[in-house]
Design a protein around this motif. Structure first.
Motif, PDB file in Angstrom:
ATOM      1  N   ALA A  83     -38.505  61.123  37.291  1.00 36.86           N
ATOM      2  CA  ALA A  83     -38.798  62.045  36.196  1.00 36.86           C
ATOM      3  C   ALA A  83     -38.871  61.322  34.858  1.00 36.86           C
ATOM      4  CB  ALA A  83     -37.744  63.147  36.144  1.00 36.86           C
ATOM      5  N   ALA A  84     -37.997  60.330  34.665  1.00 38.89           N
ATOM      6  CA  ALA A  84     -38.011  59.568  33.407  1.00 38.89           C
ATOM      7  C   ALA A  84     -39.296  58.763  33.287  1.00 38.89           C
ATOM      8  CB  ALA A  84     -36.795  58.650  33.350  1.00 38.89           C
ATOM      9  N   ARG A  85     -39.725  58.166  34.383  1.00 36.97           N
ATOM     10  CA  ARG A  85     -40.990  57.418  34.354  1.00 36.97           C
ATOM     11  C   ARG A  85     -42.158  58.352  34.051  1.00 36.97           C
ATOM     12  NH1 ARG A  85     -39.736  54.378  39.867  1.00 36.97           N
ATOM     13  NH2 ARG A  85     -38.427  52.662  39.121  1.00 36.97           N
ATOM     14  N   ALA A  86     -42.168  59.513  34.709  1.00 35.70           N
ATOM     15  CA  ALA A  86     -43.260  60.470  34.502  1.00 35.70           C
ATOM     16  C   ALA A  86     -43.313  60.948  33.055  1.00 35.70           C
ATOM     17  CB  ALA A  86     -43.096  61.657  35.448  1.00 35.70           C
ATOM     18  N   ASP A  90     -38.704  56.512  26.404  1.00 33.69           N
ATOM     19  CA  ASP A  90     -38.417  55.238  25.747  1.00 33.69           C
ATOM     20  C   ASP A  90     -36.955  55.162  25.283  1.00 33.69           C
ATOM     21  OD1 ASP A  90     -38.539  57.005  23.612  1.00 33.69           O
ATOM     22  OD2 ASP A  90     -40.374  56.143  22.761  1.00 33.69           O
ATOM     23  N   MET A  91     -36.152  56.148  25.696  1.00 38.45           N
ATOM     24  CA  MET A  91     -34.716  56.130  25.418  1.00 38.45           C
ATOM     25  C   MET A  91     -34.061  57.147  26.345  1.00 38.45           C
ATOM     26  SD  MET A  91     -32.821  56.827  21.770  1.00 38.45           S
ATOM     27  CE  MET A  91     -31.120  57.338  21.640  1.00 38.45           C
ATOM     28  N   ALA A 111     -35.765  52.982  35.548  1.00 38.38           N
ATOM     29  CA  ALA A 111     -37.037  53.448  34.991  1.00 38.38           C
ATOM     30  C   ALA A 111     -37.749  52.328  34.253  1.00 38.38           C
ATOM     31  CB  ALA A 111     -36.803  54.625  34.047  1.00 38.38           C
ATOM     32  N   CYS A 112     -36.998  51.348  33.795  1.00 38.54           N
ATOM     33  CA  CYS A 112     -37.567  50.230  33.040  1.00 38.54           C
ATOM     34  C   CYS A 112     -37.842  49.029  33.948  1.00 38.54           C
ATOM     35  CB  CYS A 112     -36.609  49.837  31.920  1.00 38.54           C
ATOM     36  SG  CYS A 112     -37.216  48.553  30.821  1.00 38.54           S
ATOM     37  N   THR A 113     -36.908  48.747  34.858  1.00 37.25           N
ATOM     38  CA  THR A 113     -37.030  47.606  35.769  1.00 37.25           C
ATOM     39  C   THR A 113     -36.833  48.094  37.198  1.00 37.25           C
ATOM     40  OG1 THR A 113     -36.132  46.144  34.051  1.00 37.25           O
ATOM     41  CG2 THR A 113     -36.203  45.281  36.303  1.00 37.25           C
ATOM     42  N   PRO A 114     -37.905  48.468  37.882  1.00 37.50           N
ATOM     43  CA  PRO A 114     -37.767  48.998  39.246  1.00 37.50           C
ATOM     44  C   PRO A 114     -37.113  47.998  40.185  1.00 37.50           C
ATOM     45  CG  PRO A 114     -39.959  49.457  38.375  1.00 37.50           C
ATOM     46  CD  PRO A 114     -39.301  48.519  37.409  1.00 37.50           C
ATOM     47  N   GLY A 128     -32.496  43.239  34.640  1.00 35.13           N
ATOM     48  CA  GLY A 128     -32.995  44.035  33.542  1.00 35.13           C
ATOM     49  C   GLY A 128     -34.371  43.584  33.108  1.00 35.13           C
ATOM     50  N   PRO A 129     -34.847  44.116  31.975  1.00 40.75           N
ATOM     51  CA  PRO A 129     -34.109  44.907  30.982  1.00 40.75           C
ATOM     52  C   PRO A 129     -34.027  46.378  31.354  1.00 40.75           C
ATOM     53  CG  PRO A 129     -36.362  44.602  30.271  1.00 40.75           C
ATOM     54  CD  PRO A 129     -36.225  43.827  31.558  1.00 40.75           C
TER      55      PRO A 129
END
Length: 384
Positions: A83-86, A90-91, A111-114, A128-129
């Motif tokens: 959901a965050a990716r969709a 950005d925070m 969501a940032c680094t799968p 990360g990140p």
């Protein structure tokens, strides 16, 4: 104890009403699409409504994920990540109890680094990140806002942890006004949970250090002095703030000098019977304090002198005994189930629980006294 590493959340904001100034934090990270992780209870209580409205007033898009469950299952965490990716987040903001904040940590990371969640259970395996992460506790208990740990329930009902400095939030916001409506039983459970963090950090056999000790002592002083008040008078914002501070300081302590047998034996109770984490810890605390006493006399004496003025000059044996008795009396007076039986755990589950507890060697090695399978069985029986 002279050689150690200490890490914690780099920025802490403690102020009544601070949750209504999140636009300033969003601006500091140049964030315009915030993903807020919470649970349905918090959302229905309306606690998040004003902070969300305030963010939206500054043209910040807020996507709310409110499907968090206690002891968050892997599936819920992964749904939140998707959901965050969709949403193009950005925070990330964790808003609620420990489960919401633990989920928010993993959302900000994955969501940032799968990466596969199953591959990063353990210590230092995550990469990360991650997205900027702000944590806002609405209960005074887990201290998750200052820890690099996220606990997840696997499909086999086992609790596993992702432990990495990447999970340390950027900012923790302590706003006691958010905690005024927490019911007495939940207030009590979460408060005892925080006390367990302080006690187990102070007595940990590994990574115990001067900073964690100082934080654990101050945390326990705040928690012990204010727990009865917030349970009996939950509308006292200053006492609520002291509990939030105590919880946070205990979180800082155990994030660096880890917890032990109380948590190890509590985890199977949550995994199999979905007991709240604070209740699980509380049910095991008194019997494990008594079990550890011969091997933790000096440490328990120091804690006793810190919270019981009458024991300031007492010899170790007396101060330690007084400490164990005082904590047991306080916990036994809390308004919730006081035994495994009363909490709905069947006696014939004890062998299963004990076997599962033995899988928590990451925690058991920190206990002042070694615990074998037979010991675990006896401890569960004593708590029954």
């Amino acid at each position: 104890m002279s050689s150690f590493v200490f890490q914690t959340t780099p920025k802490i904001i403690c102020a009544q009403g601070a949750a209504l100034r999140l636009d300033e934090l969003a601006g500091s990270f140049r964030a315009k699409k915030i993903f807020l992780v919470t649970d349905q209870g918090v959302l229905n209580a309306g606690i998040a409504a004003e902070p969300i409205a305030e963010l939206q007033r500054f043209d910040i898009q807020v996507t709310v994920f409110s499907d968090v469950q206690a002891d968050p299952p892997e599936g819920v965490v992964l749904r939140a990540v998707d959901a965050a990716r969709a949403a193009g987040a950005d925070m990330v903001i964790g808003f609620g109890g420990g489960s919401s904040m633990d989920t928010a940590k993993l959302v900000a990371l994955l969501a940032c680094t799968p990466q596969s969640l199953g591959d990063i259970y353990g210590i230092g395996l995550a990469t990360g990140p991650r997205l900027p992460l702000v944590q806002i506790p609405t209960t005074a208990g887990t201290g998750s806002e200052v820890t690099p740990i996220s606990i997840v329930t696997t499909p086999t009902s086992e609790k596993k942890g992702v432990v990495s400095p990447l999970l340390l939030p950027d900012v923790a916001v302590l706003d006691s006004l958010l905690t005024l409506g927490v019911p007495p039983a939940v207030t009590a459970m979460t408060g005892v949970d925080a006390m367990v963090h302080a006690i187990e950090s102070f007595t940990s056999r590994h990574k115990k250090n001067l900073i964690s000790d100082a934080l654990a002592i101050k945390a326990l002083q705040l928690l012990y002095a204010n727990l009865r008040e917030v349970v009996e008078n939950g509308s006292n914002p200053d006492a609520r703030e002291n509990m939030l501070l105590g919880s946070m300081l205990a979180g800082m302590a155990f994030a660096n000098a880890p917890v032990a047998a109380v948590h190890a034996l509590a985890y199977p109770l949550g995994g199999h019977y979905h007991l709240p984490h604070g209740l699980s810890n509380s049910l095991m605390l008194n019997v494990i304090l008594r079990f550890n006493l011969p091997f933790a006399t000096a440490a328990y004496a120091a804690l006793g002198r810190a919270v019981l003025p009458t024991e300031a000059t007492s010899p170790d044996a007396q101060a330690a005994e007084s400490f164990v008795r005082a904590i047991s009396e306080l916990v036994s007076a809390m308004p919730y189930a006081q035994s495994l039986n009363a909490a709905g755990v069947p006696r014939d589950a004890i062998p299963l629980l004990a076997n599962d507890a033995m899988n928590q060697q990451r925690l058991l090695v920190n206990n002042p006294r070694d615990i074998a399978l037979d010991d675990a069985i006896r401890l569960y029986e004593a708590a029954f």
